[in-house]
Design a protein around this motif. Structure first.
Motif, PDB file in Angstrom:
ATOM      1  N   ARG A  88       0.728  -1.213   0.261  1.00 51.49           N
ATOM      2  CA  ARG A  88      -0.110  -0.011  -0.003  1.00 51.49           C
ATOM      3  C   ARG A  88       0.768   1.222   0.176  1.00 51.49           C
ATOM      4  NH1 ARG A  88      -3.260  -3.276   3.484  1.00 51.49           N
ATOM      5  NH2 ARG A  88      -1.979  -2.714   5.363  1.00 51.49           N
ATOM      6  N   TRP A  89       2.004   1.361   0.819  1.00 45.61           N
ATOM      7  CA  TRP A  89       3.001   2.293   0.743  1.00 45.61           C
ATOM      8  C   TRP A  89       3.419   2.658  -0.597  1.00 45.61           C
ATOM      9  CZ3 TRP A  89       7.630   4.203  -0.538  1.00 45.61           C
ATOM     10  CH2 TRP A  89       8.153   5.198   0.037  1.00 45.61           C
ATOM     11  N   TYR A  90       3.938   1.770  -1.217  1.00 44.27           N
ATOM     12  CA  TYR A  90       4.497   1.896  -2.544  1.00 44.27           C
ATOM     13  C   TYR A  90       3.139   2.402  -3.693  1.00 44.27           C
ATOM     14  CZ  TYR A  90       9.064   0.330  -1.581  1.00 44.27           C
ATOM     15  OH  TYR A  90      10.344   0.201  -1.200  1.00 44.27           O
ATOM     16  N   GLU A  91       2.142   1.902  -3.588  1.00 48.49           N
ATOM     17  CA  GLU A  91       0.884   2.117  -4.356  1.00 48.49           C
ATOM     18  C   GLU A  91       0.599   3.706  -4.010  1.00 48.49           C
ATOM     19  OE1 GLU A  91      -2.252  -0.233  -3.293  1.00 48.49           O
ATOM     20  OE2 GLU A  91      -1.566  -1.886  -4.404  1.00 48.49           O
ATOM     21  N   ARG A  92       0.629   4.290  -2.678  1.00 48.74           N
ATOM     22  CA  ARG A  92       0.535   5.607  -2.416  1.00 48.74           C
ATOM     23  C   ARG A  92       1.548   6.419  -2.866  1.00 48.74           C
ATOM     24  NH1 ARG A  92      -1.864   3.291   2.378  1.00 48.74           N
ATOM     25  NH2 ARG A  92       0.130   3.374   3.389  1.00 48.74           N
ATOM     26  N   GLN A  93       2.614   5.935  -3.114  1.00 52.00           N
ATOM     27  CA  GLN A  93       3.574   6.865  -3.757  1.00 52.00           C
ATOM     28  C   GLN A  93       3.932   6.645  -5.300  1.00 52.00           C
ATOM     29  OE1 GLN A  93       5.802   8.589  -1.696  1.00 52.00           O
ATOM     30  NE2 GLN A  93       4.344   8.019  -0.118  1.00 52.00           N
ATOM     31  N   GLY A  94       2.990   5.866  -5.615  1.00 53.39           N
ATOM     32  CA  GLY A  94       3.008   5.859  -7.334  1.00 53.39           C
ATOM     33  C   GLY A  94       3.946   4.999  -7.868  1.00 53.39           C
ATOM     34  N   ASP A  95       4.620   4.125  -7.046  1.00 56.97           N
ATOM     35  CA  ASP A  95       5.603   3.273  -7.493  1.00 56.97           C
ATOM     36  C   ASP A  95       5.424   1.874  -7.616  1.00 56.97           C
ATOM     37  OD1 ASP A  95       7.937   1.408  -7.729  1.00 56.97           O
ATOM     38  OD2 ASP A  95       9.134   2.471  -6.197  1.00 56.97           O
ATOM     39  N   MET A  96       4.777   1.496  -8.819  1.00 55.18           N
ATOM     40  CA  MET A  96       4.056   0.140  -9.080  1.00 55.18           C
ATOM     41  C   MET A  96       4.916  -1.040  -9.024  1.00 55.18           C
ATOM     42  SD  MET A  96       0.876   0.969  -9.119  1.00 55.18           S
ATOM     43  CE  MET A  96       1.159   2.388  -7.847  1.00 55.18           C
ATOM     44  N   ALA A  97       6.129  -0.821  -9.398  1.00 61.48           N
ATOM     45  CA  ALA A  97       7.056  -1.956  -9.164  1.00 61.48           C
ATOM     46  C   ALA A  97       7.428  -2.418  -7.435  1.00 61.48           C
ATOM     47  CB  ALA A  97       8.543  -1.529  -9.827  1.00 61.48           C
ATOM     48  N   GLY A  98       7.475  -1.298  -6.922  1.00 63.90           N
ATOM     49  CA  GLY A  98       7.598  -1.793  -5.486  1.00 63.90           C
ATOM     50  C   GLY A  98       6.549  -2.125  -4.983  1.00 63.90           C
ATOM     51  N   ALA A  99       5.012  -1.930  -5.281  1.00 66.40           N
ATOM     52  CA  ALA A  99       3.811  -2.531  -4.862  1.00 66.40           C
ATOM     53  C   ALA A  99       3.937  -3.761  -5.290  1.00 66.40           C
ATOM     54  CB  ALA A  99       2.677  -1.663  -5.241  1.00 66.40           C
ATOM     55  N   LEU A 100       3.983  -3.954  -6.729  1.00 67.40           N
ATOM     56  CA  LEU A 100       4.124  -5.410  -7.192  1.00 67.40           C
ATOM     57  C   LEU A 100       4.978  -6.342  -6.375  1.00 67.40           C
ATOM     58  CD1 LEU A 100       3.576  -7.590  -9.591  1.00 67.40           C
ATOM     59  CD2 LEU A 100       5.383  -6.664 -10.676  1.00 67.40           C
ATOM     60  N   ARG A 101       6.103  -6.125  -5.962  1.00 67.93           N
ATOM     61  CA  ARG A 101       6.906  -6.794  -5.041  1.00 67.93           C
ATOM     62  C   ARG A 101       6.406  -7.155  -3.999  1.00 67.93           C
ATOM     63  NH1 ARG A 101      12.797  -4.550  -3.984  1.00 67.93           N
ATOM     64  NH2 ARG A 101      13.213  -5.843  -5.946  1.00 67.93           N
ATOM     65  N   TRP A 102       5.706  -6.384  -3.468  1.00 69.31           N
ATOM     66  CA  TRP A 102       5.301  -6.626  -2.021  1.00 69.31           C
ATOM     67  C   TRP A 102       3.703  -7.509  -2.136  1.00 69.31           C
ATOM     68  CZ3 TRP A 102       8.285  -7.589   1.599  1.00 69.31           C
ATOM     69  CH2 TRP A 102       9.638  -7.036   1.637  1.00 69.31           C
TER      70      TRP A 102
END
Length: 298
Positions: free
Chosen positions: A139-153
């Protein structure tokens, strides 16, 4: 004197960051409740530190942050230690000690939101084995707009939770890449994000190797292949990556189509992850994690 390892620095960094937080000092005289709680906390135990942290949080006193950090740092570590780390992440990300979503009055503000400091605590909890922190990070990465990080987690959470079936939207979005990989398995993915993960994994990036293993396990952007997933998990695990070690244990302990169950080999990988204080790798946890589920979603 030996130099600290990157992993030790990862866990120590949130403490140093927290010490640098500027908070408004309390001018309230100590009460008997406060004195008793602080006196009890001199024993250095988790429960005592957590009691002080919750007391200060209820009083909207920023010293709660320091006491949650003290609770997280107590030894031996347990799953509750990661709970204190997660709480710090949420408080720092929100920039407030209460649970309300109403705007704060100016006189109630104690510290500013700090998403970057929150990230350090979420990461510390996740690399100590917290499945809740895996979701927090997605969720943190999604809120930051970092979809690669969101995908990882999202992938890591789904692998642990046996919830790969919940990633159908990603499978549909990468269907063309999956079909291309089926026809030309030795070629880079036609999906730019997955191609970057492949390049980094091939260069030896252990985190990317775990990501690539999870993509093979989930069948996202490539056909499902548990043998290939295990190969990448093990490559990461041999480099000391705790998720590579833990997911190698899960893959071998659960078994699957094309990958025979091997509990002895799984236990060896779990032991390596446990040595890094990854609490899900303790035997009581991993035995539940590899037990057959009531329902299997294909």
């Amino acid at each position: 004197m030996p130099r600290p390892t990157p992993r030790v620095l990862l866990y120590a960094l949130p403490l140093f960051i927290l010490l640098g937080c500027t908070t408004r000092p309390s001018t309230r005289p100590p009460s008997d409740t406060e004195r008793d709680a602080l006196s009890a906390a001199a024993d250095g135990q988790f429960d005592s530190a957590l009691r002080v942290a919750r007391m200060y949080q209820a009083w909207n006193d920023p010293r709660a942050l320091d006491w949650y950090a003290r609770a997280a740092a107590t030894t031996p570590r347990t799953h509750r230690s990661t709970g204190a780390e997660e709480q710090l992440g949420r408080l720092l990300e929100r920039g407030r000690l209460d649970s309300s979503d109403e705007p704060q009055k100016p006189e109630d503000v104690r510290f500013k939101p700090s998403p970057r400091k929150a990230l350090r605590w979420y990461q510390s909890a996740a690399y100590h084995g917290s499945p809740y922190a895996m979701s927090d990070l997605a969720r943190w990465y999604e809120r930051q707009g970092d979809m690669a990080g969101a995908l990882r987690w999202r992938l890591r959470s789904a692998v642990y939770m046996r919830e790969l079936y919940k990633l159908d939207a990603l499978r549909q979005a990468t269907h063309a890449s999956t079909e291309a990989a089926r026809l030309a398995p030795d070629q880079p993915s036609t999906n730019a994000t997955i191609a970057r993960i492949q390049r980094r994994a091939a260069r030896g990036d252990a985190e990317a190797q775990v990501d690539l293993g999870a993509l093979h396990e989930a069948g996202i952007g490539m056909p499902t292949d548990m043998r290939e997933a295990l190969r990448w998990y093990q490559r990461a695990g041999e480099q000391g990556n705790v998720y590579g070690q833990y997911f190698s244990g899960l893959a071998l302990g659960r078994g699957s189509k094309g990958l025979p169950k091997d509990e002895t080999a799984a236990a060896a990988w779990f032991a390596r992850a446990q040595a890094q204080e990854f609490y899900l790798a303790e035997e009581s946890y991993w035995r539940r994690a590899i037990a057959p589920p009531f329902f299997i979603f294909e």
